[in-house]
Design an enzyme around this catalytic site. Sequence first.
Site, short mmCIF file in Angstrom:
data_model
loop_
_atom_site.label_atom_id
_atom_site.label_comp_id
_atom_site.label_asym_id
_atom_site.label_seq_id
_atom_site.Cartn_x
_atom_site.Cartn_y
_atom_site.Cartn_z
N GLU A 87 -29.70 -31.37 25.43
CA GLU A 87 -29.30 -32.44 24.50
C GLU A 87 -30.35 -33.54 24.37
O GLU A 87 -30.23 -34.40 23.50
CB GLU A 87 -27.96 -33.04 24.95
CG GLU A 87 -26.81 -32.06 24.86
CD GLU A 87 -25.55 -32.53 25.57
OE1 GLU A 87 -24.45 -32.30 25.05
OE2 GLU A 87 -25.64 -33.11 26.67
N GLY A 144 -16.27 -29.86 22.36
CA GLY A 144 -15.26 -28.88 21.95
C GLY A 144 -14.41 -29.50 20.85
O GLY A 144 -14.13 -30.69 20.89
N ILE A 200 -12.91 -28.52 28.90
CA ILE A 200 -11.61 -28.06 28.38
C ILE A 200 -11.76 -26.65 27.81
O ILE A 200 -12.52 -26.41 26.87
CB ILE A 200 -11.07 -29.02 27.29
CG1 ILE A 200 -11.00 -30.47 27.82
CG2 ILE A 200 -9.71 -28.54 26.80
CD1 ILE A 200 -10.13 -30.70 29.03
N GLU A 218 -18.70 -37.46 28.41
CA GLU A 218 -19.49 -38.69 28.66
C GLU A 218 -19.26 -39.83 27.67
O GLU A 218 -19.42 -41.01 28.04
CB GLU A 218 -21.01 -38.36 28.65
CG GLU A 218 -21.47 -37.41 29.70
CD GLU A 218 -21.26 -35.96 29.32
OE1 GLU A 218 -21.13 -35.67 28.11
OE2 GLU A 218 -21.20 -35.11 30.24
N ASP A 224 -17.78 -25.32 20.67
CA ASP A 224 -16.71 -24.40 21.09
C ASP A 224 -15.35 -24.93 20.65
O ASP A 224 -15.23 -26.08 20.23
CB ASP A 224 -16.74 -24.23 22.62
CG ASP A 224 -16.52 -25.54 23.34
OD1 ASP A 224 -15.36 -25.90 23.58
OD2 ASP A 224 -17.51 -26.23 23.66
N1 ADE Z 1 -18.62 -30.16 25.83
C1 ADE Z 1 -18.71 -29.11 24.98
N2 ADE Z 1 -17.57 -28.42 24.94
C2 ADE Z 1 -16.71 -29.02 25.79
C3 ADE Z 1 -15.40 -28.76 26.20
N3 ADE Z 1 -14.72 -27.72 25.73
N4 ADE Z 1 -14.84 -29.60 27.11
C4 ADE Z 1 -15.54 -30.64 27.61
N5 ADE Z 1 -16.79 -30.92 27.26
C5 ADE Z 1 -17.38 -30.13 26.36
#
Ligand code: ADE
Length: 229
Positions: free
Chosen positions: A12, A78, A153, A174, A197
């Site tokens: 990142e 996510g 998650i 974060e 995701d």
């Molecule tokens: N960063 C990217 N995907 C995430 C997720 N599913 N949960 C927490 N942080 C994430």
Amino acid sequence: MLTGIIGAMAVETEAIKALIDAPVTERVGNIEFVRGKLCGRDVVVAQCGIGKVFAAICAQTMILKYAPDRIINTGVAGTLSETVGLLDIAVSSSVVEHDMDTSPLGDPVGMISGINIVNIPASEGLISDICAAAERLGKRWAVGVIASGDQFIADKAKKEYIRDTFSAIACEMEGAAIGHVCYVNGVDFAVIRCISDNADDHAGAMDYPTLCKRAAEQSQALLTELLRN
Ligand code: ADE
């Protein structure tokens, strides 16, 4: 005007650091800060590490050492929303700490004691500039609540809990900690996250490993477009 840029992971932040003209690197504790010009703007960039505590350490250190006028958190997230898809952009209207919970004492879930709010508002000026930059890039974007906690998650029930409790559109680990630190220091902030995701049962094994790099690149592309104009 100095812009602080924080990302959690190398994927990142490394590409952003590589674009900095006349970089000056300084280390404080375990954090490396790279100061210089990005798209003609003064920036300081740092990789904070994963989770709320590392993010807070980094944001507070950046504020004390460099006094940035604003801090932008870039990275991946996510999705919690049907209308925010893979590789879309989520921009924070506000951030929440979804794992903050003193509700047994009578507080609302997510309320941060001391400042006594659940939602930490992001800078309206930054939000509109980020959305304008996303438009210029032809990206799909949404503005909404971004929820942070010390959990990846990857579970439908947890995803629905966070979405339904906080009306959040995206989850990560974060942004709210950085927002929290900015709020108590009176520094403008916003979170830009590209969706890697669906935060469901496929997130850990399928979507995230496949899309994390592309999503991180898209968040960085939006950040540089923001700074360029
Ligand atoms: N960063 C990217 N995907 C995430 C997720 N599913 N949960 C927490 N942080 C994430």
